[in-house]
Design an enzyme around this catalytic site. Structure first.
Site, short mmCIF file in Angstrom:
data_model
loop_
_atom_site.label_atom_id
_atom_site.label_comp_id
_atom_site.label_asym_id
_atom_site.label_seq_id
_atom_site.Cartn_x
_atom_site.Cartn_y
_atom_site.Cartn_z
N GLU A 1 -6.36 1.06 7.08
CA GLU A 1 -5.70 2.36 6.18
C GLU A 1 -6.77 3.74 5.37
O GLU A 1 -6.95 3.57 4.27
CB GLU A 1 -5.04 2.64 6.40
CG GLU A 1 -4.51 2.31 8.02
CD GLU A 1 -2.83 2.36 9.04
OE1 GLU A 1 -2.51 3.20 9.81
OE2 GLU A 1 -2.44 2.61 7.98
N CYS B 1 -7.64 8.90 -0.05
CA CYS B 1 -6.68 7.35 -0.33
C CYS B 1 -7.49 6.35 0.26
O CYS B 1 -7.62 6.75 1.34
CB CYS B 1 -5.60 7.69 -0.96
SG CYS B 1 -4.48 5.52 -0.70
N CYS C 1 -2.64 -7.12 1.74
CA CYS C 1 -2.72 -7.66 0.85
C CYS C 1 -2.30 -8.74 -0.56
O CYS C 1 -1.98 -9.64 0.44
CB CYS C 1 -2.01 -5.82 -0.10
SG CYS C 1 -1.90 -5.94 -2.08
N CYS D 1 4.61 -7.04 -3.03
CA CYS D 1 5.34 -5.96 -3.73
C CYS D 1 6.36 -5.35 -2.55
O CYS D 1 5.70 -5.42 -1.55
CB CYS D 1 4.85 -4.93 -4.44
SG CYS D 1 3.16 -4.98 -5.74
N CYS E 1 6.42 -2.11 -1.09
CA CYS E 1 5.94 -2.08 -0.64
C CYS E 1 5.11 -2.43 1.04
O CYS E 1 5.18 -3.75 1.44
CB CYS E 1 4.35 -1.99 -1.41
SG CYS E 1 2.94 -1.33 -0.66
N SER F 1 -5.89 2.32 -9.12
CA SER F 1 -4.66 2.20 -9.32
C SER F 1 -4.37 0.68 -9.00
O SER F 1 -4.99 -0.08 -8.18
CB SER F 1 -3.95 2.58 -8.37
OG SER F 1 -2.21 2.07 -8.71
N SER G 1 0.48 0.91 -11.11
CA SER G 1 1.61 0.61 -10.60
C SER G 1 2.46 0.00 -11.50
O SER G 1 2.63 -1.78 -11.46
CB SER G 1 2.13 0.12 -9.23
OG SER G 1 0.50 0.67 -8.87
N PHE G 2 4.04 0.36 -12.25
CA PHE G 2 4.26 -0.42 -13.04
C PHE G 2 5.83 -0.24 -12.43
O PHE G 2 6.38 -1.74 -12.57
CB PHE G 2 4.00 0.81 -14.24
CG PHE G 2 4.92 0.29 -15.09
CD1 PHE G 2 3.95 -0.42 -16.36
CD2 PHE G 2 5.86 0.90 -16.47
CE1 PHE G 2 4.30 -1.08 -17.59
CE2 PHE G 2 6.39 -0.02 -17.48
CZ PHE G 2 5.29 -0.83 -18.05
N ASN H 1 9.22 6.13 -0.09
CA ASN H 1 8.99 6.07 1.31
C ASN H 1 9.21 5.17 2.14
O ASN H 1 8.69 3.92 2.03
CB ASN H 1 7.21 6.67 0.66
CG ASN H 1 6.25 7.43 0.34
OD1 ASN H 1 7.33 8.92 0.60
ND2 ASN H 1 6.04 7.02 -0.77
N CYS I 1 2.46 6.67 -0.33
CA CYS I 1 2.33 6.08 -0.49
C CYS I 1 3.30 5.03 -0.13
O CYS I 1 4.57 5.13 -0.62
CB CYS I 1 2.91 6.26 -1.98
SG CYS I 1 2.44 5.53 -3.12
#
Length: 391
Positions: A115, A128, A135, A139, A142, A226, A248-249, A325, A368
């Protein structure tokens, strides 16, 4: 919080066998294109000039048909058409949010899908893009991380996302027309599906193409990569790409970050911050962006805000606060608006910019952390998602 998630495993990416037939020029570096043209019969003395001509047609004018490359001889154009193609990923679906955000479902070689999201704003247009199918990072907050890694994207598939968005926006210049400096697609963020630094070479080559002054012509300051914290590749990013860096902290202690961003178990906060302290000096970047998703009762306390300030001391930085989100089965909730504003106020008073990101494209699952290819997006219950992540 008792959430746990598995640490990212090492992933060996096996090179795909290239399809037989004409070779795609999209994604080749200038040197690679020169070599390919020479193998096809272009005299060595002419090869550099031919690369320059073809490069401008593809990346400045957006031309896909060799017959339209009119400053090349007809017999040379015929040879190119026989041995090469200019091919982009296929747009399967295009959705437009109520706020103008566009989300493209894009099919690449092998039938896999990723996407891509275009976000229009008053002063910029940000694309983006994705770097992997799926991935590796798992995480726990996410949605993309709930999809297993399928493969890395090629440089052509990465820069192809930029090109197909320009197609949709009608942004390629027209030969002979008056020059228009307006850029609808003015910024690129590598914040889509995947961890860019686990696909470094392809990301680097694609961004080199995006920054080339004779093609798409985006400044390195208009490109933000990122990462979740692949520490060994951060210095290399500064040296070989030199773009802006976002991290991404999302947490201020290793205990919490281990659960939110499992890669932290390999490269904990102290190691990550050491790498970030040298990045602005090497790449001449203005500052590091710390991305911080706001999770209710997890990482959003005043104490977290104060710890964050101490951790980033000495690093040119801004803190991008991201309201969580939500997605189907998400194991977390978004922090309240009051809590987010209080957190931002503490950071701002310490002298750091602390913008609160306005969620965009939520109605089409384009915000996001929500990206996940439709063919892989199984509708799972909150309990199933939690069980898979050990929550």
């Amino acid at each position: 919080m008792n959430a746990k998630a598995p640490i990212t495993q090492d992933v060996l990416t096996i090179p795909r066998k290239l399809p037989e037939g004409p070779v795609n020029l999209v994604g080749m570096t200038r040197d690679a294109m020169r070599d390919a043209l020479m193998v096809a019969g272009t005299p060595e003395k002419q090869a550099k000039m031919r690369v320059g001509q073809i490069w401008q047609w593809i990346y400045h004018w957006g031309v896909r048909d060799f017959a339209d490359m009119t400053n090349l001889a007809k017999d040379y154009r015929a040879m190119l058409a026989e041995k090469f193609v200019v091919s982009l990923p296929e747009v399967v679906t295009r959705q437009v949010s109520d706020d103008g955000t566009r989300k493209y479902l894009v099919r690449i070689a092998g039938g896999h899908e990723v996407e891509v999201v275009y976000i229009p704003e008053t002063d910029r247009g940000t694309l983006c893009i994705s770097s992997q199918v799926g991935c590796t990072l798992t995480c726990s907050f996410c949605h993309t991380g709930t999809q297993k890694l399928v493969r890395n994207l090629t440089a052509g598939e990465i820069i192809g996302q930029v090109m197909l968005a320009r197609d949709d926006l009608g942004e390629w210049p027209v030969p002979g027309a008056r020059k228009d400096e307006t850029r609808l697609l003015s910024n690129i963020v590598l914040m889509g599906m995947g961890e860019p630094l686990y696909n470094f070479e392809n990301v680097r080559d694609a961004m080199t193409i995006a920054m080339d002054p004779h093609g798409i012509q985006l400044s390195r300051r208009r490109i933000t990569l990122s990462t979740s914290g692949v520490v060994p590749e951060i210095a290399r990013t500064a040296e070989e790409i030199g773009c802006q860096l976002a991290v991404s902290f999302h947490a201020t202690t290793d205990e919490v970050r281990d659960k939110l961003v499992p890669i932290n178990k390999r490269w904990p906060i102290a190691d990550l911050l050491d790498a970030l302290r040298t990045y602005p000096k090497v790449s001449n970047s203005e500052r590091i962006t710390f991305e911080y998703v706001m999770l209710d009762g997890v990482n959003d306390s005043d104490a977290d805000a104060r710890r964050l300030i101490k951790l980033i001391d000495g690093i040119p930085a801004k803190i991008n606060l991201i309201p969580f989100n939500e997605w189907p089965g998400a194991p977390y909730k978004r922090s309240s608006n009051n809590r987010i504003r209080a957190f931002a106020d503490i950071i701002y008073k310490a002298g750091y910019a602390s913008p609160i990101r306005t969620p965009r494209g939520e109605d089409i699952m384009a915000a996001c952390g929500q990206l996940k290819s439709a063919t892989e997006r199984a509708r799972k219950s909150r309990a199933q998602i939690a069980a898979e992540n050990g929550l």
